[in-house]
Structures are given as C-alpha cells and as structure tokens.
Scaffold this active site. Structure first.
Site, mmCIF file in Angstrom:
data_model
loop_
_atom_site.group_PDB
_atom_site.id
_atom_site.type_symbol
_atom_site.label_atom_id
_atom_site.label_comp_id
_atom_site.label_asym_id
_atom_site.label_seq_id
_atom_site.Cartn_x
_atom_site.Cartn_y
_atom_site.Cartn_z
ATOM 1 C CD GLU A 228 22.555 19.091 11.580
ATOM 2 O OE1 GLU A 228 21.785 18.299 10.587
ATOM 3 O OE2 GLU A 228 23.423 18.640 12.196
ATOM 4 C CB CYS A 262 14.371 18.870 8.625
ATOM 5 S SG CYS A 262 15.005 18.312 10.305
HETATM 6 P P1 NAP Z 1 15.334 29.501 5.964
HETATM 7 O O1 NAP Z 1 14.772 30.353 5.394
HETATM 8 O O2 NAP Z 1 16.658 28.961 5.698
HETATM 9 O O3 NAP Z 1 15.624 30.138 7.604
HETATM 10 C C1 NAP Z 1 16.337 29.535 8.575
HETATM 11 C C2 NAP Z 1 17.262 30.512 9.195
HETATM 12 O O4 NAP Z 1 18.166 31.308 7.979
HETATM 13 C C3 NAP Z 1 16.557 31.700 9.754
HETATM 14 O O5 NAP Z 1 16.840 32.199 10.856
HETATM 15 C C4 NAP Z 1 16.574 32.810 8.515
HETATM 16 O O6 NAP Z 1 16.448 34.100 8.942
HETATM 17 C C5 NAP Z 1 17.804 32.501 8.108
HETATM 18 N N1 NAP Z 1 18.153 32.887 6.786
HETATM 19 C C6 NAP Z 1 17.507 33.133 5.672
HETATM 20 N N2 NAP Z 1 18.139 33.535 4.497
HETATM 21 C C7 NAP Z 1 19.442 33.607 4.867
HETATM 22 C C8 NAP Z 1 20.690 33.821 4.311
HETATM 23 N N3 NAP Z 1 20.580 34.251 2.995
HETATM 24 N N4 NAP Z 1 21.652 33.942 5.021
HETATM 25 C C9 NAP Z 1 21.891 33.691 6.350
HETATM 26 N N5 NAP Z 1 20.683 33.277 6.874
HETATM 27 C C10 NAP Z 1 19.503 33.087 6.572
HETATM 28 O O7 NAP Z 1 14.633 28.202 6.284
HETATM 29 P P2 NAP Z 1 13.117 27.740 6.694
HETATM 30 O O8 NAP Z 1 12.467 27.578 5.267
HETATM 31 O O9 NAP Z 1 12.401 28.844 7.655
HETATM 32 O O10 NAP Z 1 13.111 26.484 7.401
HETATM 33 C C11 NAP Z 1 12.741 25.533 6.729
HETATM 34 C C12 NAP Z 1 13.836 24.570 6.314
HETATM 35 O O11 NAP Z 1 14.859 24.144 7.196
HETATM 36 C C13 NAP Z 1 13.526 23.395 5.691
HETATM 37 O O12 NAP Z 1 14.231 23.070 4.447
HETATM 38 C C14 NAP Z 1 13.982 22.245 6.553
HETATM 39 O O13 NAP Z 1 14.237 20.701 6.096
HETATM 40 C C15 NAP Z 1 15.086 23.066 7.329
HETATM 41 N N6 NAP Z 1 15.348 22.222 8.553
HETATM 42 C C16 NAP Z 1 16.435 21.390 8.829
HETATM 43 C C17 NAP Z 1 16.908 20.835 10.098
HETATM 44 C C18 NAP Z 1 17.909 19.874 10.048
HETATM 45 O O14 NAP Z 1 18.492 19.618 11.308
HETATM 46 N N7 NAP Z 1 18.430 19.382 9.199
HETATM 47 C C19 NAP Z 1 16.149 21.168 11.027
HETATM 48 C C20 NAP Z 1 15.068 22.040 11.026
HETATM 49 C C21 NAP Z 1 14.789 22.615 9.566
HETATM 50 P P3 NAP Z 1 14.925 34.762 8.563
HETATM 51 O O15 NAP Z 1 14.000 33.978 9.261
HETATM 52 O O16 NAP Z 1 14.999 36.055 9.256
HETATM 53 O O17 NAP Z 1 14.663 34.803 7.160
#
Ligand code: NAP
Length: 460
Positions: A228, A262
């Site tokens: 997602e 998102c």
């Molecule tokens: P993110 O950096 O990808 O973080 C999300 C999760 O992934 C966190 O637990 C993070 O851990 C972990 N993570 C980071 N790098 C990783 C890697 N290389 N391998 C595995 N896990 C990893 O996302 P964000 O920037 O915090 O969140 C915002 C994004 O999420 C936006 O693009 C938003 O649109 C999207 N989102 C999508 C939905 C949906 O349902 N489609 C819902 C909500 C948000 P750490 O925090 O420890 O880095």
C-alpha cells in the site's frame, strides 16, 4: 532513523527508545512461530473475543491514545480520536464477519465433491507508516489474526509510543503471547527479515522506495506481499459540479491529517467553465485556515510530522518554482519552532516540473485548468500513482462513466477518497497491489486449500 518521539509542534525530543537487538528479534519471531501452531487451532469465536476486547479497550482509552498520536506525529486531536474509533471499528468488523468471509466454499466439479477451505499460512510481517499509527495497524492485524495467522509489526520509527501502546492493548485483551508482536527496529533492518524462513508473508504500507525493497526480498524468497504505497489523487471538478460542495470537500481532502495522507486530494483539475469560480473560493478557504497547536481543538491545520518531512516538501516546492511553477498562495515555512508549512497552491504545472509527478505530502495543492472532461481524465491518468480519485458532478451516471476511465484503485464521486472498514482499500500502478479492508482484505494471506473428495466407487 532513531526510534524516538519528537513533538512536531515544538521539535523537542520527548522520549528515545533502544532498538531491539538481532537476538531479541530472533526470540520474538520464534515465539510468534510457536504461537501460530496453537493459534491456528483456535475457533473464530475465540479470536473474535480477543479482537472485540481490543476494540472495547480502544474506545475506553480513546482520549489518552489519541494524545499519543498527536504528540508523536502532529495529527489534530479530534482527528486522532476519530482514528482510534475507526481502528476499533475495524477490529469489531473483522471479529464479526471473518467466519462468514472465510467459510468453506462448496464447488460443483464434474466428478465427486470438492470445496475450498481457507487456512492460515503462518507468521506475517507488517511494516507500517506513522501517518495513521493505529488505523494502519488495525487494517493489517485484524484480518490476519482472524484468519489464524500471527503478526509481527515493525512500526515507523516516528511513533514508538503508539507501537508500544497497541501491543499493550493486545496484552490487556488477553491475546496469547506471540499473536501480536511489536518489533522495535529501524526500517533499514525490516527488509532483511523477509528472508527468515519462519515469516510467510509481508505487507508494507509506506513509500515506493520501502515497498520496492520489501517486494524485492519477498520475490527473491517466493513470499506473498501486499503493498500500500503513495498516491497523488486527482480531484476532478466537472462543469456541472456543485462548486461550493467541491470547495468544502476539496479543502478537507487536501488538509485532512495535515495533508499527510496517501489518499489526500493532491491534484485539483477543474474544467474551464467553472475553474475561475472554484479556484477563487478554494484559495479563500485554504488561506483562512486556523493553523496552530494540534492539541487545541480549534486548530484546523497542524504541523507536519517531522523536520525531515517539511524540509522535503519545501525542497519539492522550490524545485518546482525554479522549473516554472507559480505559487498562488503560501509556499513557505511558518516562523515558529514546529514543522509548519503554509497552506499552498501551485499553478502552471507542466510535466517537466517536479510537482507534476511527485507526491506532495503536506498542505500543498496543485491546480490545473483543462478544456473538458476528456482532458481531465487524461491528466488524472498521467501519473505513476493509481491510488484514489474524486469526481465532482451532479450527474451520477456521468460520474460513473468517468470513473470507468480512471486508472486508480478507488474512485469516489462527490467526495474525496476515503476509508471505512467495509470498503476495499488499495491502489494500482505505483501505488502498490493487493487490498486491505472489507472482505477482500482478509483474503490476502490465506491458503485457499482445495479439498477434493472422490467416491470409493469412482472409476480409476
Ligand atoms: P516510509 O519511509 O516508506 O516508511 C514506512 C515504513 O517502512 C516505516 O515503518 C519505515 O521504517 C519502513 N521502512 C523504511 N525504509 C524501509 C526499507 N528500506 N525496507 C523496509 N522498510 C522500510 O514511508 P513514510 O514516508 O514514512 O510514509 C509516507 C508514505 O506512505 C507516503 O508515500 C504515503 O502515501 C504512503 N502511505 C500509503 C498508504 C496506503 O494505504 N496506500 C497509507 C499511508 C501512507 P522507519 O520509520 O524506521 O524508517
């Protein structure tokens, strides 16, 4: 990224957490795998009893849990309370409906009899984002626990107190140790876990980069994944739209969760006939928002979740302006200690300008004028994302026919993209694959096992 609570309103560190060691993580995975062998034998009723208790506790503790959300990521307090209720609804929804969703399906083969039975598959890893710290976890954990899987949750480093609080809810609800396990580790260690033989599937909600990393590991080790990811939802205003409604919903769609959503409405696409009226009213409403302390119930727009988030958004705006975009309102950081971005509208965007294709995670709206409905559809589809889309029109049949032509997982007519427990949630293209919520969401990490019965007198 350090695992700590930093109050986005003040930018002060409130509490720091030690990352779990590899040894601790190994012990917790072993416990989860061991518990799975017992949990899979429980009845739907036993599982539902636990989830109903979790939901009840969430409702009882709504105020205190909401305060943790607001403290850690800056969501307005009323919205944080709403998120707790929504999360509780999801736990209740799956507790109430899982048995029916997962019931045996009788087949009618040419010979003998057969059925499809839903069986659990084991330990499932959930990697979750900070922007809806309880809701996101609920929509991953509730269906899996009802299936009979056990879950490991690696929550975002920005919301460790939320992560701990959710695990405590399960403990207090009497969930056997190992059914729900919080892994306090950083994101860069999460992908490596996917190769662990005891983990049978992985679901990630977050950025495309993290999704690609998880999916690559899952592919390499032949494990099921659900992603997602981000979105850049179009919000189309057709010539027959109720403009005042579109303006009201447009502002809510853009600034809900301080714009860090998102499914936020990010690209406003108005057809020429009504574009002037829409943008005049939209600009006025967005300019007059009450910006301030997210704990104050009068505030309409709070801070972004982190210093990194606002620095990234400001950089996107700067690069876009440098490339020719115009700033209709806002565009700057506000002069206070928190992570406050002015409500902003960008115009004159072309495909060469970063904001045209990038996801803007904050109160920054992109505004486009188009000649007609077809141009609106083409522009909406000119995106690497495909999460949601909104269409404003008073002709519902017209809205449905436009919806048919939109490449997105969810299309809402006369409303911003939204969510509730009984509606499927998910995207297409760069927004990921698989679905959460509704009946579809519970079918992702299930072994749909064929059981075929042949009569003893059937021909050889
Ligand atoms: P993110 O950096 O990808 O973080 C999300 C999760 O992934 C966190 O637990 C993070 O851990 C972990 N993570 C980071 N790098 C990783 C890697 N290389 N391998 C595995 N896990 C990893 O996302 P964000 O920037 O915090 O969140 C915002 C994004 O999420 C936006 O693009 C938003 O649109 C999207 N989102 C999508 C939905 C949906 O349902 N489609 C819902 C909500 C948000 P750490 O925090 O420890 O880095």
């Amino acid at each position: 990224m350090p695992i700590q609570t930093v109050n986005p309103f003040t930018n002060k560190v409130v509490k720091s957490f030690e990352e779990m060691t590899d040894k601790t993580v190994d012990t917790l995975i072993a416990k989860s795998a061991k518990t799975f062998t017992e949990w899979r034998e429980t009845s739907y009723k036993q599982r539902a009893d636990i989830l109903h208790k979790v939901a009840k506790l969430m409702r009882e503790k709504k105020e205190s849990l909401a305060k943790i959300i607001t403290l850690e990521m800056g969501k307005l307090i009323a919205q944080a309370e709403g998120e707790i209720v929504l999360g509780a609804d999801i736990f209740d929804y799956y507790a109430d409906n899982a048995a029916e969703f997962l019931a045996d399906k009788q087949l009618e083969p040419k010979l003998g009899s057969a059925l499809v039975r839903c069986s659990p598959i084991g330990v499932i890893l959930g990697v979750e984002p900070w922007n809806f710290p309880f809701y996101q976890v609920a929509r991953f954990a509730a269906p899996n626990i009802m299936v009979g899987n056990t879950v490991l949750v690696k929550h975002a480093s920005l919301v460790p107190q939320c992560a701990v609080a959710i695990e405590e809810l399960f403990n207090e609800a009497g969930a056997p140790n190992g059914v729900y396990t919080n892994l306090l580790i950083s994101g860069k260690r999460a992908s490596a876990l996917v190769s662990d033989k005891r983990i049978k599937g992985v679901s990630l909600t977050g950025s495309e980069a993290a999704g690609a990393s998880i999916a690559a590991e899952a592919g390499k080790h032949l494990k099921k994944s659900v992603l997602e990811l981000g979105g850049s939802d179009a919000f189309i205003i057709l010539d027959d739209a109720d403009i005042d409604k579109a303006v009201e919903w447009g502002v809510i769609g853009r600034i809900n969760n301080n714009g860090e959503c998102c499914i936020a409405s990010k690209r406003f696409i108005a057809v020429e006939a009504i574009a002037d009226e829409f943008i005049k009213k939209f600009k006025e409403k967005l300019s007059n928002l009450v910006v301030g302390d997210p704990m104050d119930s009068k505030t309409e727009l709070g801070p972004l979740s982190s210093e990194d988030a606002i620095v990234h958004l400001l950089d996107q705006v700067k690069r876009s302006v440098d490339a020719g975009a115009k700033v209709l309102i806002g565009g700057k950081r506000m002069d206070n200690p928190g992570n406050f971005m002015e409500p902003t509208i960008l115009t004159d965007l072309t495909p060469e300008i970063p904001a045209y294709y990038e996801e803007l995670f904050g109160p920054v709206a992109s505004f486009y004028r188009v000649k007609n409905e077809q141009e609106a559809i083409d522009l909406a589809n000119d995106s690497s994302f495909g999460l949601g889309c909104s269409i404003f029109t008073q002709d519902i049949e017209r809205g449905k026919s436009v919806a048919d032509k939109i490449d997105a997982g969810m299309v809402f007519i006369n409303h911003p993209t939204w969510t509730q427990s009984d509606l499927p949630f998910g995207g297409t293209k760069g927004s990921g694959y698989g679905r959460e919520l509704s009946e579809l969401g519970i079918q992702e990490f299930v072994n749909k096992k064929l059981i075929r019965v042949s009569g003893l007198s059937d021909p050889l």
